[in-house]
Structure formats: structure tokens, C-alpha cells
Design a protein around this motif. Structure first.
Motif, PDB file in Angstrom:
ATOM      1  N   THR A  54      62.471   7.281  36.430  1.00  0.00           N
ATOM      2  CA  THR A  54      62.431   8.143  35.301  1.00  0.00           C
ATOM      3  C   THR A  54      63.062   9.310  35.530  1.00  0.00           C
ATOM      4  N   TYR A  55      63.485   9.801  36.789  1.00  0.00           N
ATOM      5  CA  TYR A  55      64.198  11.140  36.748  1.00  0.00           C
ATOM      6  C   TYR A  55      65.948  10.943  37.154  1.00  0.00           C
ATOM      7  N   MET A  56      66.143   9.488  37.625  1.00  0.00           N
ATOM      8  CA  MET A  56      67.467   9.406  37.944  1.00  0.00           C
ATOM      9  C   MET A  56      68.350  10.178  38.855  1.00  0.00           C
ATOM     10  N   PHE A  57      67.555  10.624  39.922  1.00  0.00           N
ATOM     11  CA  PHE A  57      68.129  11.450  41.007  1.00  0.00           C
ATOM     12  C   PHE A  57      68.889  10.641  41.789  1.00  0.00           C
ATOM     13  N   ASN A  58      70.062  11.261  42.525  1.00  0.00           N
ATOM     14  CA  ASN A  58      70.937  10.467  43.498  1.00  0.00           C
ATOM     15  C   ASN A  58      70.765  10.754  44.906  1.00  0.00           C
ATOM     16  N   ASN A  59      70.040  11.769  45.155  1.00  0.00           N
ATOM     17  CA  ASN A  59      69.545  12.454  46.537  1.00  0.00           C
ATOM     18  C   ASN A  59      68.213  12.943  46.559  1.00  0.00           C
TER      19      ASN A  59
END
Length: 292
Positions: free
Chosen positions: A133-138
Motif C-alpha cells: 500500500t505505502y511502497m516504502f523501500n526501507n
């Protein structure tokens, strides 16, 4: 007649190939777009997991304290996961907040190694959904008591296979996590401790780990033996980028009080969060630590 039949077969084959190729191309295009979006993301959440018998509200006071002396107010999203995998959301993440807090809790929050393994599976269900949903990479991880054990099991059994190529865990901070349960000597390893050591090579090599213990007295935080917290070194030491232990003493160093401890708040601000706090009288640190 044979030529006509051959042409019909060729047309049918080409039609099937095209029909298969179109959704494949659409899927690949969507995947590439999501990958690019994830790589561009500035989001770096701090994801918290409470211990046994605790709900998603366990860190409310901690979040208030973390937001107290900083101009950068972190938003809070809570995710409770039931035994059938249903996720219930409360709170929100503000668009302008690149470092929100996400608390993941369990409807079944009981103690015990068998339940910790189940909770790690539920954590994975929730993590998959919020990552999609939030597409964070870290992200950074924080776990109080059994929450640190759940994170450790998840890292050894889920993270490396499912997420490590696209999502980096920068830091893990455990607080009063009993890696050898109530045992006071490492000579007597629980099955959980034995398993953690067995699979420790699966841990992320570039992860930074901070292990905090409460020093209500010289032996424990009132519930968890200090030696059980320190047993974490047999899991993380020489397996991750760095492993640092800290002992918090003074007021509110008892196990259940640790998440509200002002020293713990300051350590989280200094070691897990990017934004610096305003200088103030409550920001002095009274803890001893060593790095391995």
C-alpha cells in the motif's frame, strides 16, 4: 487441404500467443512501475510490535513522548491482525510525514514460542499489505519484550525470501526482549534460543541492531533476566553490521515501564529517527552501552 489446415493451426497458435502475451506485458509494465515508485519513495517508517498481552495501543504514550520535543510530528497508523488474517486499521499516515510510526498488534497476543511463530506469520501478512500500500523501500523496526522475538523470527524466516531485494531494514531495536525466556544462564538454551542461533545466518548483513535492557536491579528489569536479554549476542553478533547493547537504569526501568522511560525515548530519537529533537532538560541520556 493440408496447407489450409496448417494455416488455421498457425493462426490459432498466434492468437493464443497474443492472448497470453498481452496480460504478461501488462503485468510486467505494472511491476516495473511499482518498482520505480518504490525506489523513488522517501518514506521510512518506524514499525513497532508490542509484547505479549499488549494491544495496538501499547505505544500510545511512547508516541506522545517522541512527538513532545520535536517540530517534526510523526503520524501514527495502527494495524491489528486477527487470527484469520483480517487487518483492522486505525489512525492514519500524513502525506507530508516521511517517517511515520506504524504499530502492528495481534488479536491473539499470548505468550509462548509456538505463539511467537504464529505471530511472526501474522506480522508477515500485515507487513506485506502495508508494504504494497505505502511502497516504502526501507524501514526501522522496534519491538518491546516478545515484540523483539517476533521481529527476530520474522527476519530469519520471512524477510530474506520475500522482501530483501526491494525493502531494506535499516535498524532493529529490541527492548527487554527475553531471547532465552526466563533462563538465567546461557548453559540452558530454550528451543527458541537454539532455533534463533541455528538460523542466524539468514539475518540481514547490513542491519544495525540495538538491544536495550532494563536495570531495575543488578539481575533483571523485574521480570526478564538481564542475562536473557544479553543472550541476543549469540544471535546477532558477527551476523549483522553492528550489535550494540544498552542498559537503562533509574526511574521506570521496570519491564512494563520501559516503553515510557525517558531514556528509552531519547535513545529511539537518537538512533532510529532521522529528525533531531529540540534541545531540552529532559533529553539527557543516562544509560550505559557497548558495541560489539
Amino acid at each position: 487441404m493440408f496447407k489450409s489446415r496448417n494455416w488455421k493451426l498457425i493462426v490459432v497458435a498466434l492468437t493464443i500467443i497474443i492472448l497470453l502475451a498481452v496480460p504478461g506485458y501488462s503485468w510486467m509494465k505494472k511491476t516495473n512501475k511499482e518498482h520505480a515508485e518504490r525506489q523513488r519513495s522517501q518514506l521510512s517508517p518506524l514499525i513497532m510490535v508490542p509484547g505479549s498481552s499488549a494491544t495496538v495501543n501499547r505505544f500510545n504514550e511512547l508516541v506522545d513522548l517522541l512527538n513532545e520535543n520535536t517540530p517534526y510530528k510523526h503520524s501514527l497508523l495502527k494495524v491489528e491482525i486477527s487470527e484469520d488474517g483480517t487487518l483492522t486499521y486505525s489512525g492514519s499516515m500524513k502525506k507530508e510525514d516521511n517517517e511515520p510510526f506504524i504499530v502492528i498488534g495481534f488479536q491473539n497476543n499470548h505468550d509462548g514460542y509456538s505463539n511467537i511463530k504464529k505471530q511472526a506469520g501474522w506480522l508477515d501478512d500485515a507487513f506485506y499489505e502495508i508494504a504494497k500500500t505505502y511502497m516504502f523501500n526501507n524501514f526501522k523496526a522496534f519491538g518491546h519484550s516478545n515484540g523483539g522475538l517476533i521481529w527476530t523470527y520474522w527476519l530469519e524466516h520471512y524477510y530474506s525470501n520475500n522482501y530483501s531485494d526491494e525493502i531494506t531494514i535499516k535498524s532493529l531495536m529490541t527492548l527487554g526482549s527475553p531471547y532465552n525466556f526466563s533462563e538465567k544462564s546461557i548453559k540452558y538454551k530454550t528451543q527458541m534460543m537454539t532455533d534463533f542461533i541455528k538460523y542466524r545466518k539468514r539475518l540481514p548483513k547490513n542491519m544495525i541492531v540495538y538491544s536495550l535492557s532494563g536495570g531495575e536491579n543488578y539481575e533483571s528489569d523485574g521480570i526478564v533476566p538481564e542475562s536473557s536479554v544479553e543472550a541476543g549476542k549469540y544471535i546477532f553478533q558477527n551476523q549483522v553490521k553492528s550489535y550494540t547493547t544498552m542498559t537503562v537504569t533509574g526511574a521506570e526501568a521496570q519491564h512494563s515501564s520501559l516503553p515510557q522511560n525517558k531514556q528509552v525515548v531519547r535513545i529511539i530519537q537518537e538512533y532510529l529517527l532521522k529528525q533531531q529533537v529540540k534541545p531540552g532538560p529532559n533529553n539527557s541520556q543516562n544509560s550505559k552501552h557497548k558495541e560489539n
